[in-house]
Design a protein around this motif. Structure first.
Motif, mmCIF file in Angstrom:
data_model
loop_
_atom_site.group_PDB
_atom_site.id
_atom_site.type_symbol
_atom_site.label_atom_id
_atom_site.label_comp_id
_atom_site.label_asym_id
_atom_site.label_seq_id
_atom_site.Cartn_x
_atom_site.Cartn_y
_atom_site.Cartn_z
ATOM 1 N N CYS A 91 69.708 57.228 29.134
ATOM 2 C CA CYS A 91 68.983 56.218 29.919
ATOM 3 C C CYS A 91 69.682 56.040 31.265
ATOM 4 C CB CYS A 91 68.938 54.897 29.152
ATOM 5 S SG CYS A 91 67.755 53.725 29.835
ATOM 6 N N GLY A 92 69.953 57.189 31.928
ATOM 7 C CA GLY A 92 70.605 57.162 33.234
ATOM 8 C C GLY A 92 69.557 57.194 34.337
ATOM 9 N N ASN A 93 69.852 57.937 35.403
ATOM 10 C CA ASN A 93 68.937 58.011 36.557
ATOM 11 C C ASN A 93 67.521 58.350 36.143
ATOM 12 O OD1 ASN A 93 70.955 57.603 38.535
ATOM 13 N ND2 ASN A 93 71.619 59.716 38.260
ATOM 14 N N VAL A 94 67.379 59.388 35.339
ATOM 15 C CA VAL A 94 66.039 59.856 34.973
ATOM 16 C C VAL A 94 65.526 59.119 33.731
ATOM 17 C CG1 VAL A 94 64.616 61.882 34.492
ATOM 18 C CG2 VAL A 94 66.682 62.140 35.876
ATOM 19 N N ARG A 116 71.479 48.553 33.122
ATOM 20 C CA ARG A 116 70.543 49.665 33.400
ATOM 21 C C ARG A 116 69.779 49.406 34.697
ATOM 22 N NH1 ARG A 116 72.498 53.473 30.198
ATOM 23 N NH2 ARG A 116 73.428 52.397 28.443
ATOM 24 N N VAL A 161 72.144 55.999 23.777
ATOM 25 C CA VAL A 161 73.084 55.968 24.905
ATOM 26 C C VAL A 161 74.501 55.896 24.339
ATOM 27 C CG1 VAL A 161 71.540 54.873 26.602
ATOM 28 C CG2 VAL A 161 72.839 53.440 25.005
ATOM 29 N N ARG A 162 75.492 55.905 25.240
ATOM 30 C CA ARG A 162 76.878 55.747 24.786
ATOM 31 C C ARG A 162 77.224 54.272 24.659
ATOM 32 N NH1 ARG A 162 79.166 60.228 28.844
ATOM 33 N NH2 ARG A 162 77.886 58.929 30.182
ATOM 34 N N ASP A 163 76.718 53.490 25.607
ATOM 35 C CA ASP A 163 77.066 52.066 25.642
ATOM 36 C C ASP A 163 75.776 51.241 25.666
ATOM 37 O OD1 ASP A 163 77.848 49.518 26.226
ATOM 38 O OD2 ASP A 163 78.851 50.005 28.117
ATOM 39 N N ALA A 204 61.472 69.640 34.344
ATOM 40 C CA ALA A 204 62.389 68.880 35.203
ATOM 41 C C ALA A 204 63.687 69.637 35.484
ATOM 42 C CB ALA A 204 62.724 67.533 34.555
ATOM 43 N N GLY A 221 65.552 68.008 30.617
ATOM 44 C CA GLY A 221 65.744 68.320 32.034
ATOM 45 C C GLY A 221 67.069 69.035 32.227
ATOM 46 N N LEU A 277 67.702 63.581 27.903
ATOM 47 C CA LEU A 277 68.118 63.373 29.300
ATOM 48 C C LEU A 277 69.551 62.846 29.357
ATOM 49 C CD1 LEU A 277 64.759 61.897 30.635
ATOM 50 C CD2 LEU A 277 65.763 64.106 31.273
ATOM 51 N N MET A 278 70.399 63.436 28.492
ATOM 52 C CA MET A 278 71.808 63.058 28.485
ATOM 53 C C MET A 278 72.597 63.971 29.415
ATOM 54 S SD MET A 278 72.598 62.323 24.470
ATOM 55 C CE MET A 278 72.772 64.036 24.147
ATOM 56 N N GLY A 279 72.164 65.238 29.491
ATOM 57 C CA GLY A 279 72.905 66.234 30.261
ATOM 58 C C GLY A 279 74.067 66.784 29.461
ATOM 59 N N LYS A 324 69.194 71.775 32.788
ATOM 60 C CA LYS A 324 69.213 73.175 33.266
ATOM 61 C C LYS A 324 70.405 73.945 32.742
ATOM 62 C CE LYS A 324 69.979 70.358 36.380
ATOM 63 N NZ LYS A 324 69.846 69.466 37.502
ATOM 64 N N THR A 372 61.787 62.930 39.159
ATOM 65 C CA THR A 372 62.084 63.811 38.020
ATOM 66 C C THR A 372 61.376 63.318 36.759
ATOM 67 O OG1 THR A 372 64.207 64.288 39.044
ATOM 68 C CG2 THR A 372 63.964 64.921 36.746
ATOM 69 N N GLY A 427 66.143 62.899 41.842
ATOM 70 C CA GLY A 427 65.799 61.480 41.923
ATOM 71 C C GLY A 427 65.168 61.049 40.611
HETATM 72 P P1 NAP Z 1 72.901 60.281 33.956
HETATM 73 O O1 NAP Z 1 72.456 59.316 34.988
HETATM 74 O O2 NAP Z 1 74.328 60.698 33.931
HETATM 75 O O3 NAP Z 1 72.527 59.667 32.517
HETATM 76 C C1 NAP Z 1 72.966 60.228 31.313
HETATM 77 C C2 NAP Z 1 72.568 59.320 30.190
HETATM 78 O O4 NAP Z 1 72.877 59.955 28.954
HETATM 79 C C3 NAP Z 1 73.291 57.962 30.183
HETATM 80 O O5 NAP Z 1 72.402 56.942 29.841
HETATM 81 C C4 NAP Z 1 74.359 58.111 29.086
HETATM 82 O O6 NAP Z 1 74.624 56.918 28.357
HETATM 83 C C5 NAP Z 1 73.666 59.079 28.143
HETATM 84 N N1 NAP Z 1 74.634 59.908 27.416
HETATM 85 C C6 NAP Z 1 75.477 60.836 27.929
HETATM 86 N N2 NAP Z 1 76.218 61.374 26.943
HETATM 87 C C7 NAP Z 1 75.825 60.784 25.799
HETATM 88 C C8 NAP Z 1 76.227 60.902 24.438
HETATM 89 N N3 NAP Z 1 77.199 61.751 24.074
HETATM 90 N N4 NAP Z 1 75.595 60.144 23.512
HETATM 91 C C9 NAP Z 1 74.609 59.271 23.887
HETATM 92 N N5 NAP Z 1 74.203 59.100 25.152
HETATM 93 C C10 NAP Z 1 74.804 59.861 26.096
HETATM 94 O O7 NAP Z 1 72.040 61.627 34.016
HETATM 95 P P2 NAP Z 1 70.666 61.888 34.820
HETATM 96 O O8 NAP Z 1 70.953 62.035 36.268
HETATM 97 O O9 NAP Z 1 69.632 60.920 34.370
HETATM 98 O O10 NAP Z 1 70.297 63.355 34.300
HETATM 99 C C11 NAP Z 1 69.852 63.579 32.978
HETATM 100 C C12 NAP Z 1 69.459 65.045 32.806
HETATM 101 O O11 NAP Z 1 68.397 65.362 33.705
HETATM 102 C C13 NAP Z 1 70.584 66.063 33.138
HETATM 103 O O12 NAP Z 1 70.475 67.170 32.270
HETATM 104 C C14 NAP Z 1 70.283 66.461 34.560
HETATM 105 O O13 NAP Z 1 70.770 67.754 34.861
HETATM 106 C C15 NAP Z 1 68.764 66.457 34.542
HETATM 107 N N6 NAP Z 1 68.156 66.275 35.863
HETATM 108 C C16 NAP Z 1 68.524 65.209 36.629
HETATM 109 C C17 NAP Z 1 67.944 65.038 37.873
HETATM 110 C C18 NAP Z 1 68.319 63.859 38.739
HETATM 111 O O14 NAP Z 1 67.754 63.709 39.826
HETATM 112 N N7 NAP Z 1 69.221 62.993 38.314
HETATM 113 C C19 NAP Z 1 67.005 65.965 38.346
HETATM 114 C C20 NAP Z 1 66.626 67.039 37.528
HETATM 115 C C21 NAP Z 1 67.215 67.172 36.283
HETATM 116 P P3 NAP Z 1 75.369 55.656 29.033
HETATM 117 O O15 NAP Z 1 74.385 55.165 30.061
HETATM 118 O O16 NAP Z 1 75.569 54.671 27.938
HETATM 119 O O17 NAP Z 1 76.604 56.194 29.630
#
Ligand code: NAP
Length: 442
Positions: A14-17, A54, A47-49, A131, A104, A80-82, A106, A316, A312
């Motif tokens: 539940c991060g950016n996307v 948010r 999520v982790r926390d 995505a 999403g 969408l954790m990455g 990659k 996304t 963004g």
């Molecule tokens: P992000 O902001 O870093 O958010 C990651 C989320 O995943 C957070 O809510 C985090 O929880 C949760 N998370 C991470 N590790 C975890 C675990 N071990 N167990 C449970 N929850 C976990 O990432 P994002 O930017 O949204 O990107 C997500 C994916 O989309 C990635 O694969 C990225 O490559 C892809 N993507 C992103 C964009 C972009 O513009 N951002 C564009 C295209 C593709 P907490 O919040 O509790 O820490």
């Protein structure tokens, strides 16, 4: 009217996307249900926390740290954790349970795509990742579906917004790489650790995915030749500009006759990421700032270009929800989940076999006959010159004149070009080779 069935959607991250995906799933529930033919019920968010603040106000009872249990009870899983783990294990577990998966990620798809697809095929469910390449831009589905009746010959993509922003800054302001990077970081276009972007790794993962879908063959990350933009200087940009070019970091996948690399004389695909000169009138040269674009050449369709926001949260999320609705439709209609064909038999070519034009900058002694000697050396190596321009400089202190020579070649193999440059360096009239850059679109 018959009551729509309800499909349970598990959201991992539940991060950016993820936050924007959750918001849209809740706000646009009726529209999405009408389009999917089923209600899409957000059953939980891993999520982790669970108490972290948010970007979006979401019901607190949706949050959990128990992703395993959430996945087991879902019809559709959005990852969408990455990162590689635990995303990989959770996606495999979802597919084995018969859930469709949208991601999403990659890095994971480029690294483990074959395993994930195998599992999805076995379960007869959809695995989609629009995505993962160029954010909001619909590019994977057009390649997979809309162009399924055509043959793609070449893909050129600006698929990393950070590097496009930096190169665009350097081009428009004359800034050096370090200053343009600092500006990108200040504006939030680049991470504190920009390595994955500026070294080309992020674009390489996307190049592997684009090549796999375009040429119906699985290309792994190690098949992608990767060079980033850290060695591009303000002088390179200025010289390119002066000669009518712009420098872009391109992800390239193109079909080439695999002469010399394939005993059967079959075709091969060169997949690579590197800084590339493009003529200023090429459609990709007009892609500014952090925008992305993918330019495709196909046998029947000709040239196509897809342009938009490559990152963004909300843009996304658009791509993620498109995949989700499509996956939900497949569950409602009970169709096969096949998402990828691997009927192509093309081999991945080494970088030496890549064929492209080159820009070469040389600092040479200003003496009669120099141009002729250089031109002859190129000809001896089978590299033909398209443009050769000379500018004379006089050193104010020593009063010695030197000449700057700019050469653009016709298409030649990487191996022939490398041999030519080595031979040129050996000429006594050469002070230095100031730049060697690849050129596309001429
Ligand atoms: P992000 O902001 O870093 O958010 C990651 C989320 O995943 C957070 O809510 C985090 O929880 C949760 N998370 C991470 N590790 C975890 C675990 N071990 N167990 C449970 N929850 C976990 O990432 P994002 O930017 O949204 O990107 C997500 C994916 O989309 C990635 O694969 C990225 O490559 C892809 N993507 C992103 C964009 C972009 O513009 N951002 C564009 C295209 C593709 P907490 O919040 O509790 O820490």
């Amino acid at each position: 009217m018959t009551e729509l069935r309800t499909l349970k959607v598990a959201l991992l991250g539940c991060g950016n996307v993820g936050a924007q995906v959750a918001r849209i799933l809740i706000e646009d529930a009726d529209t999405l249900a009408a389009r999917a033919g089923a209600k899409l019920q957000l059953s939980g968010i891993a999520v982790r926390d669970v108490h972290a603040k948010r970007d979006v106000d979401l019901p607190q009872d949706l949050f959990t740290t128990d992703a395993d249990t959430l996945v087991k009870d879902a019809d559709l899983v959005i990852e969408l954790m990455g990162g590689i783990e635990p995303a990989r294990t959770l996606i495999l577990s979802a597919l084995r349970n018969g859930a469709c998966v949208v991601t999403g990620n990659k890095a994971l798809v480029a690294q483990d795509g074959p395993t994930l697809h195998e599992e999805a095929d076995k379960a007869g469910v959809q695995l989609s990742y629009e995505a993962a390449v160029a954010g909001a831009i619909p590019i994977l589905r057009p390649i997979r579906d809309s162009l399924a009746g055509d043959r793609i010959t070449r893909v050129l993509g600006i698929v990393n917004g950070t590097t496009n922003f930096i190169l665009d800054q350097m081009d428009t302001t004359g800034a050096q790489f370090a200053d343009a990077l600092a500006e990108a970081q200040r504006l939030g276009y680049a991470e504190a650790d920009p390595t994955a972007d500026v070294e080309g790794h992020d674009a390489a993962a996307k190049a592997a995915i684009l090549a796999s879908l375009s040429f119906h063959t699985r290309f792994a990350l190690e098949n992608v030749h990767c060079e980033g933009i850290t060695s591009v200087t303000a002088a390179d940009i200025a010289a390119a500009k002066d000669a009518g070019f712009v420098i872009k970091l391109l992800a390239i996948a193109e079909k080439l006759p695999a002469a010399g690399t394939d005993a059967d004389g079959g075709e091969g695909v060169s997949v690579r990421v590197h800084p590339t000169l493009l003529p200023r009138e090429h459609p990709l040269a007009a892609v500014h700032g952090a925008f992305n674009a993918v330019f495709i050449e196909a046998e029947n369709a000709g040239e196509l270009m897809f342009y938009g926001q490559g990152a963004g949260g909300t843009p996304t999320a658009s791509a993620v929800l498109g995949d989700l609705v499509s996956a939900a439709r497949s569950l409602v209609l009970g169709g096969p989940g096949r998402t990828e064909t691997t009927t192509g038999q093309v081999s991945a070519l080494p970088i030496d076999a890549a064929v492209t034009s080159y820009y070469i900058g040389l600092d040479v002694a200003d003496q009669p006959g120099v141009l002729a000697r250089i031109a002859q050396l190129f000809a001896e190596h089978g590299v033909s010159i398209e443009i050769m321009r000379q500018t004379i400089h006089r050193d104010a202190e020593s009063n010695v004149e030197s000449a700057e020579l700019r050469i653009v070649t016709h298409r030649a193999s990487e191996a022939a070009l490398a041999a030519t440059v080595e031979a040129v360096k050996g000429l006594d009239v050469i002070n230095s080779v100031t730049s060697v850059l690849r050129v596309e679109g001429v």
